[in-house]
Design an enzyme around this catalytic site. Structure first.
Site, short mmCIF file in Angstrom:
data_model
loop_
_atom_site.label_atom_id
_atom_site.label_comp_id
_atom_site.label_asym_id
_atom_site.label_seq_id
_atom_site.Cartn_x
_atom_site.Cartn_y
_atom_site.Cartn_z
N HIS A 112 -30.90 39.79 12.42
CA HIS A 112 -29.61 40.25 12.47
C HIS A 112 -30.46 41.83 13.56
CE1 HIS A 112 -26.76 37.76 12.22
NE2 HIS A 112 -26.83 37.57 11.36
N THR A 122 -29.46 21.80 11.35
CA THR A 122 -28.47 21.65 11.61
C THR A 122 -27.93 20.64 13.54
OG1 THR A 122 -28.29 23.94 11.90
CG2 THR A 122 -26.78 22.62 13.22
N HIS A 126 -25.62 37.63 6.79
CA HIS A 126 -25.99 35.89 7.08
C HIS A 126 -25.20 34.76 6.89
CE1 HIS A 126 -27.79 33.42 10.06
NE2 HIS A 126 -27.93 32.86 10.00
#
Lengths: 283, 571
Positions: free
Chosen positions: B331, B356, B281
């Site tokens: 995941h 982000t 990741h």
């Protein structure tokens, strides 16, 4: 989950009973259709809630944010290109603005998180099952084991090659023997693997759980409609990964019992029983 | 500004042009950050072309239902045209495509290529802190690539060649159960070497950036690209040893009968997945964070405006990097994790959307009020902001375990990570490439061709990946060589898009040829007044040695604004 939609669903269910019950053959085709862009038809409450959560909360948020950014880009390039705005500003800070674009996404996330966490608990807290089926994956087929209460048998479910397909069977996703379950019952699925990791997935039920050697993973579903439901192995497992179809047929209780009689005869006589020799389920 | 430039010219000519290595010695023995950067870029371009060819062949196979292409490819490459050999080769191709694009294209281009070239120039350092380690770092990567190529020709599954278990290397698929032959060992050793190479490189970047900044170049006056490289270097340094541990355990499981991941001996295959994603990741942020830095500098240059919210941009990168270590098991939502574990990973993953978002809005705010010129680097950077947003919001969708249960391992995931990688990371690489190409080579490229490259790629790659969201909703699993007829339409659209994207790559190759053939001189600064960072005060291409006398960075040392060489910082 949501009062209004629950009420609507109850109403629809009542309507469905009135309209559909007489002709029990109204079956759902739980597989992909050409050119479609949405989810496969949901037939469990979990799947309906999942698709509602995606289509009414996540999808508007994602499309909204993407269009907002795209719109801003187009506007900025039109308004502040060098012919329209030859002298650039020197502004590099705006505390309020920076605070706003930090907090606003956080608020959107809170709106997403509430139904998300509720749904997660619905998926993972397994109610008392009416029937438990053991699913054993191996390269490259599935084996479905039924408990002693149902007769204690197991059978392999193999990929049907193109030349053996019947006219109405879709290519690649059709198996020779499907898992058969009664409608409206809580089915627990216990999944494991004999070799590498596979993944048991039935999109219309909203379930996907990895089949892992040395582990027993559990999931559950309660299908509200009869029909044929298609899934595929969802973890790369070798050369025939694409050819490990999962077929689940949901039938009425009467049809299920009739199938059990046939299945006991058919599968008890085969040496395919080997995997059922040590089923984890008790009656 | 002029005084800085003159100083460097003088410095170079006075002391260092007398023992320049030439020919193969110059590159094989190179300890010069610019030459090593060039090597990395050439390597990344070659690997990128190979990876692109693999993806085009994969999309050609998926153009229609049934198996048409790989039986042919397999017959040509291994002499075995059987259906099984073809299926195996398909798996080998998509696994290799991923490994090549991640380890041999994006990482070498961003860190090795632009990092080596530009970090010393941007912070006013004469070279990297450990020039010989730098050389080792590059040539280890070449050795690693050779090992990966060897795996293609070694036996994997019985009677088959190559490793086809995906880049994630999950055992038992990668252990002797799924891949008894040595192909998996070659892949493991290849990733080991690539990891060692990156660890060495990241140590070098950290030492360089901490110790070799020019006087006045305080941390918070550093441009955003060196910042992004610094953050990425820490991610590499902390994540890669975990991968090395997991790979070593996998190797001993395969060769020395240990059972770390083998249930029959008390091991657990899920342990590998935890270790792998604890590395992988952060790895996906390693692939995008240097892109953030490049896009920030390009956007500021072509808006002729300093970056908006510089400090916020730095802290956003730090936050993304920090959170990147705390979200790995998103995941693994379908592996049967407990409810509470899934709750935590949903929550932590969604939090990443906040920093982000700060970055995306800060790029837009940098452009706001600017005087934007849409030259090729800016086109790619603006394209990046949009496609990265699309890939980002589908990431928020997938962060919700409740809906990931449906979409996990479907084409929706393929669409998501190609939007952030194949569009996002690659767009940022092209933004950086078109931005610094005149500086690195001294030549201008044909801007008309570069714009064609952008538009053809933008249309093609979007056409290739957007319909894959629909396929995911319809339940199509990823990594399949054949699919049922119902998926035919969107797969055909996707393949056509991929072919258009491939045509874009051909334009890029021709553009390179044209630029070196035409030899249009770039001059020190082809981008005008917006290009305020140090490298634009040097000649193009810069001399072999630069900043032997550090440039002095003027201005208020407390100001949180990118440094401007030879100028008083505004305000």
């Amino acid at each position: 989950m949501r009062v209004s939609s629950d009420a609507i669903r109850a109403g629809l269910a009542a309507l469905a009973v009135a309209l559909v019950a007489p002709k029990a053959e109204a079956q759902v085709f739980g597989g992909p259709k050409p050119g479609e862009i949405g989810f496969l038809p949901p037939v469990t409450e979990i799947a309906e809630n999942m698709f509602w959560f995606h289509n009414w909360i996540l999808l508007p948020a994602t499309i909204g944010i993407s269009l907002l950014v795209l719109g801003l880009i187009v506007y900025i390039v039109w308004r502040f290109n060098e012919t329209a705005n030859p002298v650039p500003s020197r502004r590099t800070h705006n505390g309020l603005l920076e605070f706003a674009w930090t907090v606003a996404p956080a608020l959107v996330l809170v709106v997403i998180a509430v139904p998300s966490f509720r749904l997660l608990a619905e998926q993972l807290i397994i109610p008392a099952p009416d029937l438990t089926i053991k699913v054993t994956a191996s390269q490259w087929h599935w084996n479905y084991g039924y408990p002693k209460s149902e007769g204690g048998f197991a059978f392999d479910s193999l990929y049907v090659e193109d030349k053996d397909l019947k006219p109405d069977q879709p290519r690649v996703i059709t198996a020779d023997h499907e898992m058969v379950v009664p409608v409206g019952k809580v089915i627990e699925v216990d999944v494991t693997s004999q070799d590498v990791i596979h993944s048991f997935s039935v999109p219309s039920f909203g379930i996907k759980i990895d089949a892992i050697p040395g582990r027993l993973n559990k999931t559950w579903f309660k299908a509200d409609q009869i029909g044929m439901f298609y899934g595929q192995c969802s973890n790369i497992c070798g050369i025939d990964h694409a050819f490990m179809p999962i077929n689940v047929r949901v039938v009425s209780q009467a049809d299920y019992e009739a199938w059990l009689v046939e299945a006991k005869k058919q599968f008890a006589s085969l040496d395919r029983v080997r995997l059922a020799a040590a089923p984890l389920v008790n009656p | 500004m002029a005084s800085v430039t003159d100083l460097s010219h003088h410095d170079v000519e006075a002391h260092h042009e007398h023992h320049l290595p030439t020919g193969w010695r110059r590159f094989l023995y190179s300890t010069n950050h610019k030459d090593i950067g060039t090597l990395y870029l050439v390597f990344a371009i070659c690997a990128g072309l190979i990876g692109t060819v693999l993806s085009i062949i994969i999309r050609a196979e998926l153009l229609e239902p049934g198996m048409h292409v790989f039986p042919l490819i397999s017959a040509i490459m291994s002499g075995d045209g059987s259906l099984d050999a073809a299926k195996n080769m398909y798996n080998v191709f998509f696994s290799s495509h991923a490994i090549i694009m991640i380890f041999f294209m994006v990482m070498p281009a961003m860190m090795g290529g632009f990092g080596n070239w530009m970090v010393p120039l941007l912070i006013g350092a004469p070279d990297m802190a450990f020039p010989r380690l730098n050389n080792l770092s590059f040539w280890l990567l070449v050795a690693s690539f050779i090992l990966l190529m060897c795996s293609l020709f070694a036996e994997g599954s019985p009677g088959m060649r190559g490793f086809g278990g995906g880049w994630v290397l999950y055992p038992p698929m990668s252990s002797t159960v799924g891949t008894p032959g040595p192909a998996a060992d070659f892949v493991i050793l290849s990733m080991h070497l690539a990891g060692a190479s990156s660890i060495i490189g990241s140590i070098n970047f950290i030492a360089t950036i901490f110790n070799m900044r020019a006087p006045g170049m305080t941390m918070f006056r550093m441009p955003l690209f060196p910042w992004s490289v610094l953050v990425t270097a820490f991610l590499l340094l902390l994540a890669l040893p975990v991968l090395a541990g997991a790979l070593t355990m996998l190797l001993t499981d395969r060769n020395f009968h240990t059972t770390f991941f083998e249930p029959a001996g008390g091991g657990d295959p899920i342990l590998f997945q935890h270790l792998f994603w604890f590395f992988a990741h952060p790895e996906v942020y390693i692939l995008i964070i240097p892109g953030f830095g490049m896009v920030s500098q390009v956007v500021a240059t072509f808006s002729k405006k300093p970056i908006f919210g510089y400090v916020g941009m730095v802290y956003a990168m730090l936050a993304i990097a920090f959170l990147g270590f705390a979200v790995w098991a998103h995941h693994m939502f379908t592996t049967g994790m407990s409810l509470n574990a899934q709750r935590y990973f949903v929550f932590a993953t969604m939090v990443i959307a906040v920093p982000t978002g700060v970055k995306v809005f800060s790029w837009l705010a940098t452009m706001w009020g600017g005087s934007i010129s849409l030259r090729p680097p800016m086109l790619w950077a603006i394209g990046f902001v949009f496609v990265f947003t699309v890939g980002g919001v589908t990431g928020v969708v997938l962060a919700n375990a409740a809906i990931d249960r449906y979409l996990h391992d479907t084409y929706y995931v393929v669409a998501h990570f190609h939007y952030v990688m194949s569009l996002g990371a690659v767009f940022s690489i092209f933004a950086g490439f078109y931005y610094w190409f005149p500086k690195m080579t001294g030549y201008l490229y044909d801007e008309r061709l570069a714009k064609w490259h952008f538009w053809v790629s933008f249309v093609g790659i979007n056409l290739a990946f957007f319909p894959q969201h629909f396929l995911g909703f319809q339940g199509m699993p990823r990594r399949v060589v054949d699919y049922t007829e119902a998926y035919a339409f969107w797969n055909m659209v996707s393949s056509i898009g991929a072919f258009i994207g491939g045509a874009g790559t051909l334009i890029f190759v021709y553009l390179l040829y044209d630029a070196f053939k035409a030899k249009r001189l770039a001059g020190d600064n082809p981008w005008g007044p917006g290009a305020t960072t140090l490298e634009w005060t040097l000649p193009s291409p810069p001399p072999f040695h630069t900043w032997e006398t550090p440039p002095h960075i003027f201005g208020d040392e407390d100001a949180h604004a990118p440094a401007i060489a030879g100028q008083r910082s505004p305000a």
